[in-house]
Design an enzyme around this catalytic site. Structure first.
Site, PDB file in Angstrom:
ATOM      1  N   ASN A   1      -4.076   2.752  -4.785  1.00 39.54           N
ATOM      2  CA  ASN A   1      -3.315   1.500  -4.682  1.00 39.54           C
ATOM      3  C   ASN A   1      -4.008   0.349  -5.410  1.00 39.54           C
ATOM      4  O   ASN A   1      -3.357  -0.431  -6.104  1.00 39.54           O
ATOM      5  CB  ASN A   1      -3.112   1.145  -3.210  1.00 39.54           C
ATOM      6  CG  ASN A   1      -2.213   2.115  -2.486  1.00 39.54           C
ATOM      7  OD1 ASN A   1      -0.997   2.042  -2.574  1.00 39.54           O
ATOM      8  ND2 ASN A   1      -2.812   3.047  -1.745  1.00 39.54           N
TER       9      ASN A   1
ATOM     10  N   HIS B   1       0.834  -1.208   0.000  1.00 41.78           N
ATOM     11  CA  HIS B   1       0.000   0.000   0.000  1.00 41.78           C
ATOM     12  C   HIS B   1       0.873   1.263   0.000  1.00 41.78           C
ATOM     13  O   HIS B   1       0.790   2.099   0.905  1.00 41.78           O
ATOM     14  CB  HIS B   1      -0.921  -0.002   1.224  1.00 41.78           C
ATOM     15  CG  HIS B   1      -2.322   0.431   0.916  1.00 41.78           C
ATOM     16  ND1 HIS B   1      -3.222  -0.379   0.266  1.00 41.78           N
ATOM     17  CD2 HIS B   1      -2.981   1.598   1.156  1.00 41.78           C
ATOM     18  CE1 HIS B   1      -4.368   0.246   0.139  1.00 41.78           C
ATOM     19  NE2 HIS B   1      -4.254   1.459   0.660  1.00 41.78           N
TER      20      HIS B   1
END
Length: 483
Positions: free
Chosen positions: A370, A364
């Site tokens: 993401n 992440h």
């Protein structure tokens, strides 16, 4: 007489000292014994038991789960069973809220009733009761074990049964029944997974044999392009319909009632996909700079300041706590090394792409985008291997996140299978679109409420007339004619 007194006193003092010594030594030994065997202090035993847990290592082995039970006999595991089960029940049970304890009691009751229903031959009722028990106590090893056995022997679902045995072992490593069950199912499930990958390769090769100039294939590619953007932003909460998404991409005109960010998310995905088609698909290696450039385009219209930059704050994603910002540079360097390593490139393309997706989203590294970046990277790797970019329907968002959660808990296989499912459905769509079949093939028949992305695609492909692609649109490049 005086001399006798003097000689007696040292003897009494020696006796007193000895008594004090043994008393202190005994007390200390008792304290140490209780410290080692109490549920609140299991560090020495717990450390060794942790070595027997099923591990998934996000920083290293992304395909294989390391089953360290294999080096220990069942007898040795049983030697730890009484101690471990007691320590776990004491420490974990104490952390349960009153509501959770109530749920566990109800779950165990439902499980016992399910077993009774099964003995009575009422398997449908038993299945519903097992599902109810699992919903109430999804982390209880006994519920996982019994439901897995029911699925294996009565529902013939050995893949899901193996998944539950794995979870039971992760929670209770000393559970010899779960260990024995998994020894029985693991090789069978691995064989099934390998056969599935062979089938995917065969379908990929069949699609690759179709000429790039095939009009039906070109229509399918164009429609899949719109669908890919629509579903990828939809997973993240974008409320644009498919028709609105198509309109934004084709006309660059605003849609009434929709936010600027929703428009910009679609335009950012369009930029990123064109970048993939123009640059990344042809590259032999994907570098960290490539990933940052991909992300810069994903957020290019939404947040150009954060686009292509690592986050500088800690984030929390549900129950998952990603690494801190100070660790991101090193972790992403390791990810880049893994991505281009000989070991990773020797994996099957679907496994490789799914694992790369999981690894990136697990780290992440960005403040936003993401998921979209991870899905784009996954499709880049698939396209380099001759596969079409995979569409993950936004209607399957809950499944998608559930399988990511299971991967975080130690079992990556359900997520890889989910990506394999999406890959197969995408391949089937392209093969259907370029065939002379008069009807939909069975596995593509889905209602829109169930995530009928393929049914929608079929409808649009069937209605579309052949039309040439615009040069540089990002739809006419890629491996084997994939968008």
């Amino acid at each position: 007489m005086e001399t006798g007194k003097v000689t007696q006193e040292p003897k009494q003092m020696k006796f007193t000292y000895r008594f004090a010594f043994f008393f202190i030594a005994g007390s200390l030994a008792t304290f140490v014994f209780h410290a080692l065997t109490s549920s609140s202090s299991v560090s020495l035993f717990g450390w060794r038991l942790q070595l027997r847990q099923l591990h998934h290592l996000p920083t290293a082995h992304y395909l294989q789960t390391r089953d360290e039970f294999a080096v220990y006999s069942v007898d040795e595991l049983n030697a730890f069973k009484e101690f471990y089960d007691k320590s776990v029940s004491d420490s974990v049970g104490a952390s349960y809220t009153e509501a959770e304890q109530t749920n566990i009691k109800e779950a165990l009751g439902a499980m016992r009733l399910a077993l009774d229903m099964h003995i009575s031959g009422k398997d449908d009722k038993a299945a519903r009761l097992f599902e109810h028990a699992l919903a109430l106590a999804p982390k209880h090893p006994e519920v996982l074990l019994r439901y897995g056995e029911f699925l294996e022997h009565n529902q013939r679902n050995i893949v899901l049964a193996d998944q539950y045995y794995f979870q039971a072992l992760s929670i209770s490593p000393s559970n010899s029944e779960a260990f024995a069950n998994r020894q029985r199912t693991a090789n069978v499930v691995q064989t099934l997974d390998e056969r599935r990958l062979v089938s995917l390769d065969e379908k990929r090769d069949a699609l690759s044999a179709i000429h790039e100039a095939n009009a039906a294939l070109r229509r399918a590619k164009k429609e899949a392009y719109f669908q890919h953007i629509y579903h990828s932003v939809g997973i993240e909460g974008n409320t644009m319909t498919l028709a609105q998404t198509r309109s934004v991409l084709e006309t660059r005109m605003a849609v009434d009632g929709k936010s600027i960010d929703e428009h910009n998310e679609i335009l950012g995905m369009d930029l990123a996909m064109k970048y993939i088609n123009a640059s990344l698909v042809q590259k032999l290696e994907i570098t960290l700079k490539d990933i940052l450039e991909l992300h810069r385009r994903v957020l290019g219209h939404v947040d150009p300041i954060e686009g292509g930059e690592f986050r500088r704050t800690q984030v929390y994603v549900g129950g998952h706590v990603p690494p801190g910002p100070g660790d991101l540079a090193l972790l992403m360097q390791r990810f880049e090394h893994w991505l281009n390593s000989e070991q990773s490139n020797s994996l099957h393309p679907v496994n490789y792409a799914a694992l790369a997706h999981y690894k990136l989203v697990h780290i992440h590294p960005f403040i936003d985008g993401n998921g979209r970046t991870s899905r784009l990277l996954m499709n880049t790797l698939l396209m380099r291997a001759g596969y079409p970019p995979v569409i993950i329907p936004k209607q399957q968002r809950s499944q998608y996140y559930h399988f990511l959660k299971l991967a975080n808990e130690g079992d990556i296989r359900p997520f890889v299978r989910f990506i394999a499912d999406c890959t197969e459905k995408t391949l089937d769509l392209y093969l259907w679109a370029t065939s002379d079949l008069p009807q939909q093939i069975p596995m593509l028949i889905q209602t829109e409420s169930e995530g009928g992305v393929l049914a929608q695609l079929q409808s649009h492909i069937a209605q579309s007339a052949p039309e040439p692609y615009e040069s540089g649109s990002g739809l006419d490049s890629g491996v084997n004619g994939m968008p």
